[in-house]
Scaffold this motif. Structure first.
Motif, PDB file in Angstrom:
ATOM      1  N   THR A 168       0.828  -1.203   0.000  1.00 23.97           N
ATOM      2  CA  THR A 168       0.000   0.000   0.000  1.00 23.97           C
ATOM      3  C   THR A 168       0.863   1.254   0.000  1.00 23.97           C
ATOM      4  OG1 THR A 168      -1.743  -1.167   1.200  1.00 23.97           O
ATOM      5  CG2 THR A 168      -1.815   1.231   1.240  1.00 23.97           C
ATOM      6  N   ALA A 169       1.854   1.288   0.876  1.00 26.06           N
ATOM      7  CA  ALA A 169       2.694   2.485   1.019  1.00 26.06           C
ATOM      8  C   ALA A 169       3.535   2.762  -0.214  1.00 26.06           C
ATOM      9  CB  ALA A 169       3.597   2.334   2.240  1.00 26.06           C
ATOM     10  N   VAL A 170       3.879   1.737  -0.974  1.00 29.67           N
ATOM     11  CA  VAL A 170       4.759   1.928  -2.128  1.00 29.67           C
ATOM     12  C   VAL A 170       4.150   2.860  -3.164  1.00 29.67           C
ATOM     13  CG1 VAL A 170       3.921  -0.039  -3.490  1.00 29.67           C
ATOM     14  CG2 VAL A 170       6.310   0.686  -3.718  1.00 29.67           C
ATOM     15  N   TYR A 171       2.821   2.948  -3.211  1.00 25.18           N
ATOM     16  CA  TYR A 171       2.157   3.817  -4.196  1.00 25.18           C
ATOM     17  C   TYR A 171       2.090   5.272  -3.737  1.00 25.18           C
ATOM     18  CZ  TYR A 171       0.581  -0.524  -6.367  1.00 25.18           C
ATOM     19  OH  TYR A 171       0.529  -1.763  -6.977  1.00 25.18           O
ATOM     20  N   GLY A 172       2.645   5.550  -2.581  1.00 29.35           N
ATOM     21  CA  GLY A 172       2.607   6.912  -2.067  1.00 29.35           C
ATOM     22  C   GLY A 172       1.420   7.204  -1.181  1.00 29.35           C
ATOM     23  N   ALA A 173       0.646   6.183  -0.863  1.00 29.06           N
ATOM     24  CA  ALA A 173      -0.509   6.371   0.009  1.00 29.06           C
ATOM     25  C   ALA A 173      -0.065   6.642   1.444  1.00 29.06           C
ATOM     26  CB  ALA A 173      -1.402   5.133  -0.022  1.00 29.06           C
ATOM     27  N   THR A 174      -0.870   7.374   2.183  1.00 30.67           N
ATOM     28  CA  THR A 174      -0.652   7.578   3.610  1.00 30.67           C
ATOM     29  C   THR A 174      -1.317   6.430   4.351  1.00 30.67           C
ATOM     30  OG1 THR A 174      -0.611   9.986   3.357  1.00 30.67           O
ATOM     31  CG2 THR A 174      -1.042   9.110   5.563  1.00 30.67           C
ATOM     32  N   VAL A 175      -0.513   5.585   4.968  1.00 26.12           N
ATOM     33  CA  VAL A 175      -1.027   4.425   5.692  1.00 26.12           C
ATOM     34  C   VAL A 175      -0.982   4.726   7.184  1.00 26.12           C
ATOM     35  CG1 VAL A 175      -0.780   1.954   6.123  1.00 26.12           C
ATOM     36  CG2 VAL A 175      -0.168   2.893   3.881  1.00 26.12           C
ATOM     37  N   VAL A 176      -2.107   4.611   7.848  1.00 26.62           N
ATOM     38  CA  VAL A 176      -2.213   4.913   9.277  1.00 26.62           C
ATOM     39  C   VAL A 176      -2.669   3.652  10.006  1.00 26.62           C
ATOM     40  CG1 VAL A 176      -3.297   6.350  11.031  1.00 26.62           C
ATOM     41  CG2 VAL A 176      -2.820   7.301   8.753  1.00 26.62           C
ATOM     42  N   GLU A 177      -1.831   3.145  10.909  1.00 26.28           N
ATOM     43  CA  GLU A 177      -2.228   2.007  11.739  1.00 26.28           C
ATOM     44  C   GLU A 177      -2.987   2.523  12.955  1.00 26.28           C
ATOM     45  OE1 GLU A 177       0.505  -1.734  11.570  1.00 26.28           O
ATOM     46  OE2 GLU A 177       1.779  -0.003  12.017  1.00 26.28           O
ATOM     47  N   VAL A 178      -4.110   1.902  13.225  1.00 27.01           N
ATOM     48  CA  VAL A 178      -4.972   2.308  14.341  1.00 27.01           C
ATOM     49  C   VAL A 178      -4.998   1.188  15.372  1.00 27.01           C
ATOM     50  CG1 VAL A 178      -7.305   2.983  15.006  1.00 27.01           C
ATOM     51  CG2 VAL A 178      -6.388   3.675  12.775  1.00 27.01           C
ATOM     52  N   GLU A 179      -4.753   1.530  16.604  1.00 27.21           N
ATOM     53  CA  GLU A 179      -4.768   0.525  17.669  1.00 27.21           C
ATOM     54  C   GLU A 179      -6.202   0.044  17.882  1.00 27.21           C
ATOM     55  OE1 GLU A 179      -3.010   2.339  21.046  1.00 27.21           O
ATOM     56  OE2 GLU A 179      -0.967   2.277  20.240  1.00 27.21           O
ATOM     57  N   GLY A 180      -6.432  -1.222  17.584  1.00 26.75           N
ATOM     58  CA  GLY A 180      -7.775  -1.770  17.743  1.00 26.75           C
ATOM     59  C   GLY A 180      -8.123  -2.724  16.621  1.00 26.75           C
ATOM     60  N   THR A 181      -9.384  -3.131  16.581  1.00 23.17           N
ATOM     61  CA  THR A 181      -9.870  -4.073  15.578  1.00 23.17           C
ATOM     62  C   THR A 181     -10.327  -3.329  14.326  1.00 23.17           C
ATOM     63  OG1 THR A 181     -12.163  -3.949  16.339  1.00 23.17           O
ATOM     64  CG2 THR A 181     -10.723  -5.553  17.434  1.00 23.17           C
ATOM     65  N   TYR A 182     -10.645  -4.105  13.294  1.00 24.32           N
ATOM     66  CA  TYR A 182     -11.170  -3.491  12.070  1.00 24.32           C
ATOM     67  C   TYR A 182     -12.453  -2.722  12.370  1.00 24.32           C
ATOM     68  CZ  TYR A 182     -13.641  -2.796   7.739  1.00 24.32           C
ATOM     69  OH  TYR A 182     -14.339  -2.215   6.714  1.00 24.32           O
ATOM     70  N   ASP A 183     -13.312  -3.263  13.196  1.00 20.34           N
ATOM     71  CA  ASP A 183     -14.578  -2.589  13.485  1.00 20.34           C
ATOM     72  C   ASP A 183     -14.345  -1.220  14.137  1.00 20.34           C
ATOM     73  OD1 ASP A 183     -16.603  -4.716  12.741  1.00 20.34           O
ATOM     74  OD2 ASP A 183     -15.331  -5.833  14.116  1.00 20.34           O
ATOM     75  N   GLN A 184     -13.308  -1.118  14.971  1.00 20.17           N
ATOM     76  CA  GLN A 184     -12.980   0.180  15.563  1.00 20.17           C
ATOM     77  C   GLN A 184     -12.429   1.140  14.514  1.00 20.17           C
ATOM     78  OE1 GLN A 184     -10.505  -1.717  18.634  1.00 20.17           O
ATOM     79  NE2 GLN A 184     -11.775  -0.738  20.201  1.00 20.17           N
ATOM     80  N   VAL A 185     -11.634   0.606  13.593  1.00 18.30           N
ATOM     81  CA  VAL A 185     -11.124   1.437  12.490  1.00 18.30           C
ATOM     82  C   VAL A 185     -12.282   1.937  11.643  1.00 18.30           C
ATOM     83  CG1 VAL A 185      -9.692   1.458  10.419  1.00 18.30           C
ATOM     84  CG2 VAL A 185      -8.919   0.219  12.444  1.00 18.30           C
ATOM     85  N   ASN A 186     -13.218   1.072  11.360  1.00 16.57           N
ATOM     86  CA  ASN A 186     -14.356   1.435  10.521  1.00 16.57           C
ATOM     87  C   ASN A 186     -15.201   2.526  11.176  1.00 16.57           C
ATOM     88  OD1 ASN A 186     -15.711   0.921   8.026  1.00 16.57           O
ATOM     89  ND2 ASN A 186     -17.332  -0.115   9.164  1.00 16.57           N
ATOM     90  N   ARG A 187     -15.376   2.416  12.488  1.00 13.78           N
ATOM     91  CA  ARG A 187     -16.132   3.465  13.194  1.00 13.78           C
ATOM     92  C   ARG A 187     -15.407   4.801  13.122  1.00 13.78           C
ATOM     93  NH1 ARG A 187     -17.621  -0.904  16.563  1.00 13.78           N
ATOM     94  NH2 ARG A 187     -15.851  -0.611  17.981  1.00 13.78           N
ATOM     95  N   LEU A 188     -14.081   4.773  13.255  1.00 17.67           N
ATOM     96  CA  LEU A 188     -13.297   5.998  13.137  1.00 17.67           C
ATOM     97  C   LEU A 188     -13.467   6.622  11.753  1.00 17.67           C
ATOM     98  CD1 LEU A 188     -11.163   8.059  14.030  1.00 17.67           C
ATOM     99  CD2 LEU A 188      -9.391   6.379  13.400  1.00 17.67           C
ATOM    100  N   CYS A 189     -13.454   5.790  10.720  1.00 21.53           N
ATOM    101  CA  CYS A 189     -13.611   6.302   9.355  1.00 21.53           C
ATOM    102  C   CYS A 189     -15.008   6.884   9.149  1.00 21.53           C
ATOM    103  CB  CYS A 189     -13.346   5.195   8.346  1.00 21.53           C
ATOM    104  SG  CYS A 189     -11.598   4.778   8.182  1.00 21.53           S
ATOM    105  N   ALA A 190     -16.019   6.273   9.762  1.00 26.90           N
ATOM    106  CA  ALA A 190     -17.377   6.808   9.650  1.00 26.90           C
ATOM    107  C   ALA A 190     -17.455   8.205  10.265  1.00 26.90           C
ATOM    108  CB  ALA A 190     -18.372   5.865  10.331  1.00 26.90           C
TER     109      ALA A 190
END
Length: 418
Positions: A168-190
Motif C-alpha cells: 500500500t505504502a509503495v504507491y505513495g498512500a498515507t497508511v495509518v495504523e490504528v490501535e484496535g480491531t477493524y470494526d474500531q477502524v471502521n467506526r473511526l472512518c465513519a
C-alpha cells in the motif's frame, strides 16, 4: 446516456434519495443501494454490446453505478474461470470451477470494488480516496488512486501482514495504523467521513463501491456460456461480496442476458475465530452476534460486526445454501491443497473458501451433480505469516549428487528416470 442509475434506495424502508456520497437512509438509517432503470437496460443492452466490450469489468457498465468515463484502466476484472479437475477429484465434485481473483492488478477481488468507487469519486469531484481496510482494500485503493492522480489514505488495524502494508505504502498512500480491531477502524472512518472532504470508498461511497462485486458473478455467467452455476461458495467478511454475487445473477436474468432462469444455491465460509454469520447459521438464529476480539489467520475476513451479515444470512438460507467455519489449521491445509492440485497460491481468505468447500462437499450440502464455482479472492504472497513453517524446504544438503540421492533414497538410475 452513460449510466442507467436512477438514484439510491433504502434496503429497509424503500425510501429514495439522489445518487450522492452517503450510505445511510435519512428515514430509518438503513443501508442504501443503487437503483437502476432495468427496463431501459434490457431494451438497449444487447448481448453483443457486452461481448465486444473491453476485457475488464467495465464491459458491464450498464449495470454499474458510475460513469465509465471516470474509470481508471488497470485491467480490473475478467479473471480466469478454471475447471478445477484435480481439486474436484479430491473433493468428489467433477463440475467444480474456480474463479481466480489473484489475477487482478493488485491480486485480489478488491480491485473490482475500488475501480467502481474511483470512477464515482471522480464523478462527484473528490480529490482524496480513503478507506478502512484489513489490507487488500488498502492495496487496491493506493494503486487506483495513484493511477487516477488522487490522494490516498488507508486506515488499518494494527497487526496486519507486513506485505499488505508495504504494497500500500509503495504507491505513495498515507497508511495509518490504528490501535484496535477493524470494526474500531471502521467506526473511526465513519466519524471522519462526516468531517473530512474525502471519498471513503467503504463508508460514504459504500453503495457504489459494493456494486463492483457484482462483476465477479457477471463474468462467471458469461464464462459459463451465459448460464448461472448451480452453487457458489464465497468467503464472508462484511457479507457484501456474497450478497452482491447472489443479486448479480438475478440482475442478469432481469435484463434478459441469461440463457435460462438462475437457481443458484449460495454458500459461504468464515474463519472459526471470527465467524458471526456462520455461527448464526449453525445455531438457526436470525440475529448476528458480533465477535468482539477476532482471532483467525484469515485476517482479511476478520470483521466482527459485519455490515451485511444479516443480508448474507438471508441469501444463504433463501437459496438453500449453507455457511461453514474453518479452524486455522484447516485454512492453512486448504491453501496447500489448492496449490498442489491446481497451481494457485491463495491467501488465507482463499483457504477459508476451499476449507468450507471441502466441508460442505463432505456433508453433501454441495452435490456432485452441481456446477459449482468457488471464489478465490486473493494471492498467497500477501499472507505469508499465516502459514508459519507449514511450507518450507525439505532439507539442506551439500552440492553433491550422492547427497541428493541419499535424501531422496533413490539410485542414480532412478534419478535419471525422473
Amino acid at each position: 446516456m452513460t449510466t442507467y442509475l436512477i438514484g439510491l434506495r433504502c434496503r429497509e424502508c424503500g425510501a429514495r434519495c439522489p445518487a450522492e456520497a452517503r450510505s445511510a437512509c435519512n428515514e430509518c438509517f438503513g443501508p442504501l443501494e443503487p437503483e437502476y432503470d432495468y427496463d431501459a437496460i434490457r431494451a438497449r443492452t444487447p448481448l453483443e454490446s457486452i461481448t465486444t466490450g473491453p476485457l475488464t469489468l467495465w464491459r458491464y457498465s450498464p449495470l454499474l453505478p458510475a460513469d465509465v468515463a471516470g474509470a481508471v484502466d488497470l485491467s480490473d476484472g475478467f479473471t480466469p474461470l478454471r475447471h478445477a479437475e484435480r481439486l474436484g477429484a479430491e473433493l468428489g465434485l467433477p463440475k467444480l470451477h474456480l474463479k481466480d481473483e489473484t489475477k487482478n492488478p493488485t491480486h485480489s477481488f478488491k480491485d473490482r470494488v475500488v475501480s467502481v468507487a474511483v470512477a464515482k469519486a471522480r464523478e462527484l469531484g473528490f480529490a482524496t480516496l480513503a478507506c478502512a481496510s484489513t489490507g487488500n482494500l488498502a492495496h487496491a485503493v493506493a494503486a487506483h488512486a495513484a493511477a487516477a492522480g488522487l490522494n490516498a489514505v488507508a486506515l488499518v488495524p494494527t497487526g496486519l501482514e507486513r506485505a499488505k502494508l508495504t504494497a500500500t505504502a509503495v504507491y505513495g498512500a498515507t497508511v495509518v495504523e490504528v490501535e484496535g480491531t477493524y470494526d474500531q477502524v471502521n467506526r473511526l472512518c465513519a466519524e471522519a467521513a462526516e468531517e473530512l472532504p474525502w471519498a471513503f470508498v467503504n463508508v460514504n461511497l459504500r453503495p457504489y463501491y459494493a456494486e463492483g462485486s457484482k462483476t465477479i458473478a457477471f463474468e462467471t455467467a458469461e464464462q459459463l456460456g451465459w448460464r448461472a452455476p448451480d452453487h457458489v461458495v464465497v468467503p464472508v467478511a462484511s457479507g457484501a461480496l456474497l450478497t452482491k454475487i447472489a443479486r448479480a445473477f438475478r440482475e442478469l436474468d432481469r435484463v434478459g442476458l441469461l440463457q435460462e432462469e438462475p437457481h443458484v444455491r449460495v454458500s459461504g465460509g468464515q474463519g472459526r475465530g471470527c465467524a458471526p454469520v456462520a455461527d448464526a447459521f449453525q445455531a438457526g438464529a436470525d440475529e448476528i452476534r458480533p465477535v468482539r476480539y477476532p482471532d483467525t489467520v484469515a485476517r482479511s475476513l476478520a470483521i466482527g460486526d459485519p455490515a451485511d451479515g444479516r443480508y448474507a444470512l438471508e441469501e444463504v438460507r433463501g437459496s438453500g445454501g449453507a455457511l461453514a467455519s474453518a479452524t486455522d489449521q484447516e485454512i492453512v491445509e486448504a491453501v496447500g491443497l489448492l496449490a498442489r492440485t491446481e497451481g494457485i497460491f491463495t491467501e488465507s481468505a482463499g483457504g477459508v473458501t476451499v476449507a468450507a468447500l471441502a466441508r460442505l462437499a463432505a456433508s453433501q450440502v454441495i452435490r456432485p451433480d452441481e456446477t459449482v464455482v468457488a471464489y478465490i479472492t486473493g494471492e498467497g504472497l500477501k499472507t505469508l505469516e499465516a502459514f508459519g513453517d507449514r511450507f518450507r524446504p525439505a532439507a539442506t544438503i551439500s552440492p553433491k549428487l550422492d547427497a541428493l540421492t541419499e535424501l531422496l533414497e533413490l539410485s542414480p538410475a532412478k534419478v535419471r528416470s525422473w
